[in-house]
Design a protein around this motif. Structure first.
Motif, PDB file in Angstrom:
ATOM      1  N   UNK A  19       0.848  -1.195   0.000  1.00  0.00           N
ATOM      2  CA  UNK A  19       0.000   0.000   0.000  1.00  0.00           C
ATOM      3  C   UNK A  19       0.884   1.247   0.000  1.00  0.00           C
ATOM      4  N   UNK A  20       1.956   1.196   0.762  1.00  0.00           N
ATOM      5  CA  UNK A  20       2.882   2.321   0.795  1.00  0.00           C
ATOM      6  C   UNK A  20       3.482   2.624  -0.562  1.00  0.00           C
ATOM      7  N   UNK A  21       3.827   1.574  -1.335  1.00  0.00           N
ATOM      8  CA  UNK A  21       4.392   1.776  -2.670  1.00  0.00           C
ATOM      9  C   UNK A  21       3.351   2.397  -3.605  1.00  0.00           C
ATOM     10  N   UNK A  22       2.102   1.928  -3.494  1.00  0.00           N
ATOM     11  CA  UNK A  22       1.023   2.511  -4.303  1.00  0.00           C
ATOM     12  C   UNK A  22       0.858   3.986  -3.958  1.00  0.00           C
ATOM     13  N   UNK A  23       0.840   4.281  -2.665  1.00  0.00           N
ATOM     14  CA  UNK A  23       0.682   5.669  -2.225  1.00  0.00           C
ATOM     15  C   UNK A  23       1.889   6.507  -2.644  1.00  0.00           C
ATOM     16  N   UNK A  24       3.073   5.894  -2.648  1.00  0.00           N
ATOM     17  CA  UNK A  24       4.271   6.610  -3.094  1.00  0.00           C
ATOM     18  C   UNK A  24       4.098   7.120  -4.518  1.00  0.00           C
ATOM     19  N   UNK A  25       3.646   6.235  -5.415  1.00  0.00           N
ATOM     20  CA  UNK A  25       3.423   6.666  -6.796  1.00  0.00           C
ATOM     21  C   UNK A  25       2.337   7.717  -6.906  1.00  0.00           C
ATOM     22  N   UNK A  26       1.260   7.522  -6.148  1.00  0.00           N
ATOM     23  CA  UNK A  26       0.138   8.457  -6.219  1.00  0.00           C
ATOM     24  C   UNK A  26       0.492   9.822  -5.639  1.00  0.00           C
ATOM     25  N   UNK A  27       1.232   9.830  -4.524  1.00  0.00           N
ATOM     26  CA  UNK A  27       1.553  11.110  -3.903  1.00  0.00           C
ATOM     27  C   UNK A  27       2.620  11.881  -4.672  1.00  0.00           C
ATOM     28  N   UNK A  28       3.488  11.175  -5.385  1.00  0.00           N
ATOM     29  CA  UNK A  28       4.410  11.890  -6.261  1.00  0.00           C
ATOM     30  C   UNK A  28       3.634  12.622  -7.344  1.00  0.00           C
ATOM     31  N   UNK A  29       2.586  11.974  -7.854  1.00  0.00           N
ATOM     32  CA  UNK A  29       1.727  12.605  -8.853  1.00  0.00           C
ATOM     33  C   UNK A  29       1.091  13.877  -8.297  1.00  0.00           C
ATOM     34  N   UNK A  30       0.567  13.788  -7.082  1.00  0.00           N
ATOM     35  CA  UNK A  30      -0.069  14.950  -6.447  1.00  0.00           C
ATOM     36  C   UNK A  30       0.957  16.004  -6.052  1.00  0.00           C
ATOM     37  N   UNK A  31       2.052  15.570  -5.438  1.00  0.00           N
ATOM     38  CA  UNK A  31       3.047  16.515  -4.956  1.00  0.00           C
ATOM     39  C   UNK A  31       3.713  17.300  -6.062  1.00  0.00           C
ATOM     40  N   UNK A  32       3.994  16.637  -7.187  1.00  0.00           N
ATOM     41  CA  UNK A  32       4.603  17.343  -8.309  1.00  0.00           C
ATOM     42  C   UNK A  32       3.668  18.420  -8.847  1.00  0.00           C
ATOM     43  N   UNK A  33       2.369  18.102  -8.900  1.00  0.00           N
ATOM     44  CA  UNK A  33       1.408  19.106  -9.340  1.00  0.00           C
ATOM     45  C   UNK A  33       1.336  20.273  -8.375  1.00  0.00           C
ATOM     46  N   UNK A  34       1.295  19.974  -7.083  1.00  0.00           N
ATOM     47  CA  UNK A  34       1.220  21.035  -6.074  1.00  0.00           C
ATOM     48  C   UNK A  34       2.414  21.979  -6.148  1.00  0.00           C
ATOM     49  N   UNK A  35       3.604  21.414  -6.291  1.00  0.00           N
ATOM     50  CA  UNK A  35       4.820  22.218  -6.196  1.00  0.00           C
ATOM     51  C   UNK A  35       5.253  22.861  -7.511  1.00  0.00           C
ATOM     52  N   UNK A  36       4.885  22.261  -8.652  1.00  0.00           N
ATOM     53  CA  UNK A  36       5.498  22.716  -9.899  1.00  0.00           C
ATOM     54  C   UNK A  36       4.537  23.217 -10.971  1.00  0.00           C
ATOM     55  N   UNK A  37       3.230  23.057 -10.810  1.00  0.00           N
ATOM     56  CA  UNK A  37       2.322  23.534 -11.851  1.00  0.00           C
ATOM     57  C   UNK A  37       2.451  25.044 -12.055  1.00  0.00           C
ATOM     58  N   UNK A  38       2.448  25.803 -10.963  1.00  0.00           N
ATOM     59  CA  UNK A  38       2.551  27.262 -11.093  1.00  0.00           C
ATOM     60  C   UNK A  38       3.855  27.661 -11.764  1.00  0.00           C
ATOM     61  N   UNK A  39       4.956  27.061 -11.322  1.00  0.00           N
ATOM     62  CA  UNK A  39       6.270  27.392 -11.886  1.00  0.00           C
ATOM     63  C   UNK A  39       6.383  26.950 -13.333  1.00  0.00           C
ATOM     64  N   UNK A  40       5.850  25.750 -13.666  1.00  0.00           N
ATOM     65  CA  UNK A  40       5.910  25.256 -15.043  1.00  0.00           C
ATOM     66  C   UNK A  40       5.109  26.149 -15.983  1.00  0.00           C
ATOM     67  N   UNK A  41       3.986  26.683 -15.498  1.00  0.00           N
ATOM     68  CA  UNK A  41       3.189  27.586 -16.329  1.00  0.00           C
ATOM     69  C   UNK A  41       3.936  28.887 -16.591  1.00  0.00           C
ATOM     70  N   UNK A  42       4.600  29.406 -15.562  1.00  0.00           N
ATOM     71  CA  UNK A  42       5.361  30.651 -15.716  1.00  0.00           C
ATOM     72  C   UNK A  42       6.544  30.453 -16.667  1.00  0.00           C
ATOM     73  N   UNK A  43       7.268  29.344 -16.504  1.00  0.00           N
ATOM     74  CA  UNK A  43       8.462  29.105 -17.320  1.00  0.00           C
ATOM     75  C   UNK A  43       8.137  28.607 -18.724  1.00  0.00           C
ATOM     76  N   UNK A  44       7.206  27.633 -18.813  1.00  0.00           N
ATOM     77  CA  UNK A  44       6.975  26.982 -20.098  1.00  0.00           C
ATOM     78  C   UNK A  44       5.928  27.628 -20.971  1.00  0.00           C
ATOM     79  N   UNK A  45       4.984  28.336 -20.361  1.00  0.00           N
ATOM     80  CA  UNK A  45       3.896  28.945 -21.132  1.00  0.00           C
ATOM     81  C   UNK A  45       3.947  30.475 -21.079  1.00  0.00           C
ATOM     82  N   UNK A  46       5.012  30.990 -20.478  1.00  0.00           N
ATOM     83  CA  UNK A  46       5.215  32.435 -20.372  1.00  0.00           C
ATOM     84  C   UNK A  46       4.025  33.131 -19.706  1.00  0.00           C
ATOM     85  N   UNK A  47       3.453  32.459 -18.699  1.00  0.00           N
ATOM     86  CA  UNK A  47       2.342  33.029 -17.936  1.00  0.00           C
ATOM     87  C   UNK A  47       2.895  33.927 -16.828  1.00  0.00           C
TER      88      UNK A  47
END
Length: 395
Positions: free
Chosen positions: A221-249
């Motif tokens: 269960x921990x391994x499943x959650x590891x994959x799932x939380x990386x998916x969530x955590x990457x979105x939380x931490x990098x969506x704003x920055x990726x939009x600013x850098x990659x889409x010139x927002x």
């Protein structure tokens, strides 16, 4: 552990837990939505920002393995109070370090912030799992919807303050005051705590904790959650920055894109409990990971802002239910709930907190948007191992 509660106590505990999850999300988004402001204040690269995120991860990973034992000894209410006060004081430290433009000071404050958040997360999930168990129906996703709702509100506030030119240090000081008040008052309505039962056949609380680390189902269960939380955590931490850098927002637009991601998570978490009860954890978990993969790919490959926004929404919807399902699965046996939730949380937060900083280092080499595609690997792993989350009563 807790005593059997009356219906009014259960209702009050559910409401208090809902509030505590929401404040936790508000705190997290107040930081995550304004990460571009941190890089501007300190004049640092994505890789250096990754180092600061790693400080948060290190603090949490110090607290997480012992959180179950702490809760078992003093109860979830006292644990949340202590964790919230630590996080609030650390938030003040982050604000002061940013005012001084101190990179080391910011990193040190974020370490203690991570410790507070780590203990807070495990404690609220143990309380939520106990409330869910005594209610006899799936409610954990709604608690996590409160987290996402708080994060959505925090993202909107962050976007608005960024647009108005309000500095991040002032923003963090106000949030710290809100955290201190909420975490000192709301836990009084948590379920009544009782001392742990006497050891059986020489078993100690420490032995139970170690046995949880040797339990095959808990680790899967921990391994499943590891994959799932990386998916969530990457979105939380990098969506704003990726939009600013990659889409010139702009910074404000990046925060709004993060808000769209969080809003999708909130909606699915709020209404997803019914789907879990009808179709089961395993089917919903697999569908969730498939949606997350599709949304991630669309976000990264999109050339237009509206298309990237659609990808962020699908990504958030897919990432919504995996973590709460993992917490519920770990707590299926109330006798070992605290130890097993602590283990699954520790494994999951390795990804949730340590994964995004590593993406920052990779982003320095190839750009943060392409770096996000590496998350596809743990998403596929979660898909393959989703069967581990099947309820014990269905075994």
């Amino acid at each position: 552990m807790t005593k059997t509660a009356t219906r009014p106590q259960l209702n009050a505990a559910a409401a208090a837990t809902f509030l505590i999850f929401g404040i936790n999300g508000l705190v997290f988004a107040s930081w995550a939505a304004r990460i571009p402001a941190v890089t501007d204040i300190l004049h640092i690269s994505s890789g250096q920002m990754g180092t600061l995120l790693l400080c948060v991860a290190a603090g949490s990973l110090v607290a997480l393995p012992t959180a179950g034992a702490v809760v078992g000894r003093i109860g979830t209410a006292s644990a949340v109070r202590g964790a919230g006060l630590l996080a609030a004081l650390a938030g003040v430290g982050v604000a002061l370090a940013l005012l001084a433009e101190s990179f080391p000071g910011t990193g040190l404050a974020l370490f203690f912030f991570g410790m507070g958040i780590g203990l807070w997360d495990v404690s609220q999930n143990i309380e939520g799992a106990d409330v869910e168990h005594q209610l006899g129906r799936t409610i954990m996703p709604q608690f996590h919807a409160a987290f996402s709702g708080g994060a959505f509100l925090g993202a909107l506030i962050g976007a608005g303050l960024a647009g108005l030119g309000v500095g991040l240090p002032a923003h963090l000081l106000v949030i710290a005051a809100i955290v201190a008040v909420a975490t000192l008052s709301a836990p009084r309505y948590f379920l009544p705590h009782a001392p742990a039962p006497a050891p059986v056949s020489g078993e100690t609380r420490e032995a139970r904790g170690r046995s949880a680390w040797r339990d095959r189902r808990t680790l899967l269960i921990g391994v499943v959650v590891l994959g799932a939380t990386l998916t969530e955590g990457a979105g939380n931490d990098w969506i704003a920055k990726a939009a600013v850098d990659g889409l010139e927002a702009t910074e404000s637009t990046g925060a709004l894109l993060f808000a769209a991601f969080v809003l999708a998570m909130t909606a699915v978490r709020f209404f997803g409990g019914r789907a879990i009860d009808v179709y089961g954890r395993v089917a919903v978990l697999r569908a969730s990971m498939a949606a997350a993969a599709a949304g991630l790919g669309l976000f990264v490959l999109a050339g237009e802002l509206w298309l990237a926004t659609a990808g962020a929404v699908l990504w958030g919807a897919g990432a919504a239910l995996a973590f709460p399902m993992g917490m519920s699965a770990a707590a299926d046996d109330p006798k070992y709930a605290a130890a097993r939730v602590s283990v699954v949380s520790t494994i999951g937060y390795i990804a949730f907190l340590a994964g995004p900083p590593l993406l920052g280092y990779l982003g320095d080499l190839i750009g943060i948007r392409p770096a996000l595609l590496t998350i596809m690997i743990p998403i596929l792993g979660a898909l393959l191992l989703a069967g581990a989350a099947r309820p014990l009563r269905a075994s």
